[in-house]
Design a protein around this motif. Sequence first.
Motif, PDB file in Angstrom:
ATOM      1  N   LEU A 233       0.923  -1.080   0.173  1.00 15.88           N
ATOM      2  CA  LEU A 233      -0.077   0.078  -0.073  1.00 15.88           C
ATOM      3  C   LEU A 233       0.961   1.335   0.131  1.00 15.88           C
ATOM      4  CD1 LEU A 233      -2.475  -1.314   2.873  1.00 15.88           C
ATOM      5  CD2 LEU A 233      -2.959  -1.051   0.187  1.00 15.88           C
ATOM      6  N   VAL A 234       0.224   2.284  -0.768  1.00 18.33           N
ATOM      7  CA  VAL A 234       1.295   3.615  -0.834  1.00 18.33           C
ATOM      8  C   VAL A 234       1.145   4.049   0.543  1.00 18.33           C
ATOM      9  CG1 VAL A 234       1.133   5.751  -1.888  1.00 18.33           C
ATOM     10  CG2 VAL A 234       0.732   3.869  -2.985  1.00 18.33           C
ATOM     11  N   VAL A 235       2.104   4.532   1.158  1.00 20.83           N
ATOM     12  CA  VAL A 235       2.131   5.345   2.386  1.00 20.83           C
ATOM     13  C   VAL A 235       2.224   6.573   2.430  1.00 20.83           C
ATOM     14  CG1 VAL A 235       4.796   5.026   2.808  1.00 20.83           C
ATOM     15  CG2 VAL A 235       3.371   4.975   4.843  1.00 20.83           C
ATOM     16  N   GLY A 236       1.565   7.469   3.323  1.00 21.85           N
ATOM     17  CA  GLY A 236       1.875   8.955   3.605  1.00 21.85           C
ATOM     18  C   GLY A 236       1.306   9.025   4.836  1.00 21.85           C
ATOM     19  N   VAL A 237       2.061   9.043   5.855  1.00 20.96           N
ATOM     20  CA  VAL A 237       1.938   9.167   7.493  1.00 20.96           C
ATOM     21  C   VAL A 237       2.527  10.339   7.911  1.00 20.96           C
ATOM     22  CG1 VAL A 237       2.178   8.270   9.678  1.00 20.96           C
ATOM     23  CG2 VAL A 237       2.253   6.604   7.545  1.00 20.96           C
ATOM     24  N   GLY A 238       1.909  11.190   8.833  1.00 27.29           N
ATOM     25  CA  GLY A 238       2.327  12.617   8.981  1.00 27.29           C
ATOM     26  C   GLY A 238       1.844  12.603  10.607  1.00 27.29           C
ATOM     27  N   ARG A 239       2.516  13.571  11.216  1.00 27.32           N
ATOM     28  CA  ARG A 239       2.367  13.880  12.526  1.00 27.32           C
ATOM     29  C   ARG A 239       0.897  14.698  12.891  1.00 27.32           C
ATOM     30  NH1 ARG A 239       7.410  14.142  11.514  1.00 27.32           N
ATOM     31  NH2 ARG A 239       8.753  12.955  12.779  1.00 27.32           N
ATOM     32  N   ASP A 240       0.499  15.470  11.720  1.00 35.07           N
ATOM     33  CA  ASP A 240      -0.669  15.979  12.058  1.00 35.07           C
ATOM     34  C   ASP A 240      -1.380  15.992  10.271  1.00 35.07           C
ATOM     35  OD1 ASP A 240       0.595  18.052  10.565  1.00 35.07           O
ATOM     36  OD2 ASP A 240       1.197  19.047  12.505  1.00 35.07           O
ATOM     37  N   LEU A 263      -2.032   3.945   3.063  1.00 33.36           N
ATOM     38  CA  LEU A 263      -2.208   3.927   4.443  1.00 33.36           C
ATOM     39  C   LEU A 263      -1.489   5.293   4.571  1.00 33.36           C
ATOM     40  CD1 LEU A 263      -0.189   0.643   5.519  1.00 33.36           C
ATOM     41  CD2 LEU A 263      -2.701   1.453   5.934  1.00 33.36           C
ATOM     42  N   ALA A 264      -2.513   6.260   4.649  1.00 36.18           N
ATOM     43  CA  ALA A 264      -2.264   7.716   4.965  1.00 36.18           C
ATOM     44  C   ALA A 264      -2.958   8.324   6.138  1.00 36.18           C
ATOM     45  CB  ALA A 264      -2.584   8.446   3.544  1.00 36.18           C
ATOM     46  N   GLY A 265      -2.151   9.382   6.738  1.00 30.21           N
ATOM     47  CA  GLY A 265      -2.863   9.734   8.010  1.00 30.21           C
ATOM     48  C   GLY A 265      -1.808  10.011   9.179  1.00 30.21           C
ATOM     49  N   THR A 266      -2.587  10.114  10.478  1.00 27.85           N
ATOM     50  CA  THR A 266      -1.714  10.213  11.402  1.00 27.85           C
ATOM     51  C   THR A 266      -1.305   9.007  11.901  1.00 27.85           C
ATOM     52  OG1 THR A 266      -3.469  10.027  13.034  1.00 27.85           O
ATOM     53  CG2 THR A 266      -2.950  12.376  12.137  1.00 27.85           C
ATOM     54  N   VAL A 270      -3.553   5.363  11.025  1.00 30.99           N
ATOM     55  CA  VAL A 270      -2.627   4.107  10.062  1.00 30.99           C
ATOM     56  C   VAL A 270      -2.753   2.828  11.213  1.00 30.99           C
ATOM     57  CG1 VAL A 270      -0.441   3.268   9.193  1.00 30.99           C
ATOM     58  CG2 VAL A 270      -1.284   5.783   8.733  1.00 30.99           C
ATOM     59  N   VAL A 271      -2.329   3.022  12.314  1.00 28.15           N
ATOM     60  CA  VAL A 271      -2.601   1.890  13.173  1.00 28.15           C
ATOM     61  C   VAL A 271      -3.911   1.143  13.149  1.00 28.15           C
ATOM     62  CG1 VAL A 271      -2.612   1.170  15.507  1.00 28.15           C
ATOM     63  CG2 VAL A 271      -0.647   2.570  14.800  1.00 28.15           C
ATOM     64  N   ASP A 272      -4.906   2.081  13.094  1.00 26.93           N
ATOM     65  CA  ASP A 272      -6.244   1.572  13.082  1.00 26.93           C
ATOM     66  C   ASP A 272      -6.595   0.793  11.418  1.00 26.93           C
ATOM     67  OD1 ASP A 272      -9.054   1.369  13.892  1.00 26.93           O
ATOM     68  OD2 ASP A 272      -9.461   2.880  12.472  1.00 26.93           O
ATOM     69  N   ARG A 273      -5.937   1.730  10.740  1.00 22.02           N
ATOM     70  CA  ARG A 273      -6.241   1.041   9.267  1.00 22.02           C
ATOM     71  C   ARG A 273      -5.715  -0.144   9.205  1.00 22.02           C
ATOM     72  NH1 ARG A 273      -9.476   1.645   4.665  1.00 22.02           N
ATOM     73  NH2 ARG A 273      -8.026   1.806   2.778  1.00 22.02           N
ATOM     74  N   ILE A 274      -4.222  -0.538   9.722  1.00 19.88           N
ATOM     75  CA  ILE A 274      -3.663  -1.729   9.597  1.00 19.88           C
ATOM     76  C   ILE A 274      -4.452  -2.779  10.282  1.00 19.88           C
ATOM     77  CG2 ILE A 274      -1.411  -3.091  10.026  1.00 19.88           C
ATOM     78  CD1 ILE A 274      -0.069  -0.528   9.535  1.00 19.88           C
ATOM     79  N   GLY A 275      -5.048  -2.400  11.339  1.00 21.77           N
ATOM     80  CA  GLY A 275      -5.955  -3.250  12.093  1.00 21.77           C
ATOM     81  C   GLY A 275      -7.104  -3.768  11.317  1.00 21.77           C
ATOM     82  N   GLU A 305       6.287   5.553  15.829  1.00 31.21           N
ATOM     83  CA  GLU A 305       4.861   5.983  16.353  1.00 31.21           C
ATOM     84  C   GLU A 305       3.714   4.887  15.755  1.00 31.21           C
ATOM     85  OE1 GLU A 305       3.868   9.976  16.438  1.00 31.21           O
ATOM     86  OE2 GLU A 305       6.005  10.600  16.587  1.00 31.21           O
ATOM     87  N   VAL A 306       4.338   4.165  14.729  1.00 30.27           N
ATOM     88  CA  VAL A 306       3.283   3.244  14.076  1.00 30.27           C
ATOM     89  C   VAL A 306       3.626   1.725  14.797  1.00 30.27           C
ATOM     90  CG1 VAL A 306       1.972   2.146  12.050  1.00 30.27           C
ATOM     91  CG2 VAL A 306       2.707   4.378  12.378  1.00 30.27           C
ATOM     92  N   ALA A 307       4.834   1.360  14.312  1.00 28.69           N
ATOM     93  CA  ALA A 307       5.378  -0.190  14.591  1.00 28.69           C
ATOM     94  C   ALA A 307       5.010  -0.620  15.844  1.00 28.69           C
ATOM     95  CB  ALA A 307       6.604  -0.123  14.059  1.00 28.69           C
ATOM     96  N   PRO A 308       5.515   0.366  17.011  1.00 25.23           N
ATOM     97  CA  PRO A 308       5.095  -0.229  18.230  1.00 25.23           C
ATOM     98  C   PRO A 308       3.942  -0.421  18.704  1.00 25.23           C
ATOM     99  CG  PRO A 308       6.837   1.550  18.130  1.00 25.23           C
ATOM    100  CD  PRO A 308       6.193   1.504  17.024  1.00 25.23           C
ATOM    101  N   GLN A 309       2.966   0.045  18.127  1.00 27.25           N
ATOM    102  CA  GLN A 309       1.357   0.050  18.395  1.00 27.25           C
ATOM    103  C   GLN A 309       1.025  -1.338  17.758  1.00 27.25           C
ATOM    104  OE1 GLN A 309      -0.993   3.440  18.942  1.00 27.25           O
ATOM    105  NE2 GLN A 309       0.799   4.538  17.943  1.00 27.25           N
TER     106      GLN A 309
END
Length: 311
Positions: A233-240, A263-266, A270-275, A305-309
């Motif tokens: 999936l194309v990724v685009g993760v940001g702090r805000d 997989l884009a968003g805060t 993204v954690v929720d989306r992967i779930g 901030e994503v992987a540990p969750q």
Amino acid sequence: MDLRIFTEPQQGASYDDQLRVAKATEAAGYDAFFRSDHYLKMGSADGLPGPTDAWISLAGLARETSRIRLGTLVTAATFRHPGPLAISVAQVDQMSGGRVEFGFGAGWYDAEHQAYGLTLPPLKERFDRYAEQLEIITGLWKTPAGETYSFKGEHYTLTDSPALPKPAQSPAPPVIIGGSGKKRTPALAARFADEFNLPFADQETAAAQFARVEAAAQEIGRDPKEILRSVALVVGVGRDDAEVERRASAIGRDAEGLRKSGLAGTPAEVVDRIGQWREKTGITRVYLQLLDLSDLDQIDLIASEVAPQLD
């Protein structure tokens, strides 16, 4: 959940660009660095400084990294003859100390074949050749040392090959097969795949294709659980939201559209989306398509901030 960085160097990246990303990937704790195997840019990218060969690049990375897995999504069967390809991949596996994974597909991008004088056969012939290549490459790798390998098919014939060199991994590097074909692709995955990958699909499409692979495996008496499920999936993760917008814009995408298709968003989004993906499809691995290879900060952000969750 394994997270892997997946790049598209044909869009515009030198070997040094790839090396920087691979080293950042390793330092941040990811499972693997993968790249596409293409010779021509797609879309509006300029493609400069020009394409790099996937397996030559991975050979270099094999000597300049120490832990991460390395592989392709995916090498095209139309690019190379199966015997020499088996040698190349086995050699890179040796050079990496047994860290190679072999993503392999039938080939599809007509324009790059035209640009570099490669033949792209009609679809049926392409899959016939692809099936023979899978048989040959895995057969060469798995032939015991000291024995020879022969094969006679419609498109390829090998006679008394010494089946050397052997890859470092025994009996062979993991084979990754993917795609959305409803019949031949699941059947080939059932026979040859250690992992089945579905790139850039929605959850419903992915779940249906994974079910076809499972059914095909059961049909030949193979335990479907032996075939790992993954998506790209194309990724685009940001702090805000502003950073998400900036990252989406940098790769020519709309942030809201990327939230829906990739997989884009805060980090929390993204954690929720992967779930959701895991619950709907049973995946245990995600390839994060990083299109902006200068954005090493995003690699670190996801790792911290994503992987540990993720379990």
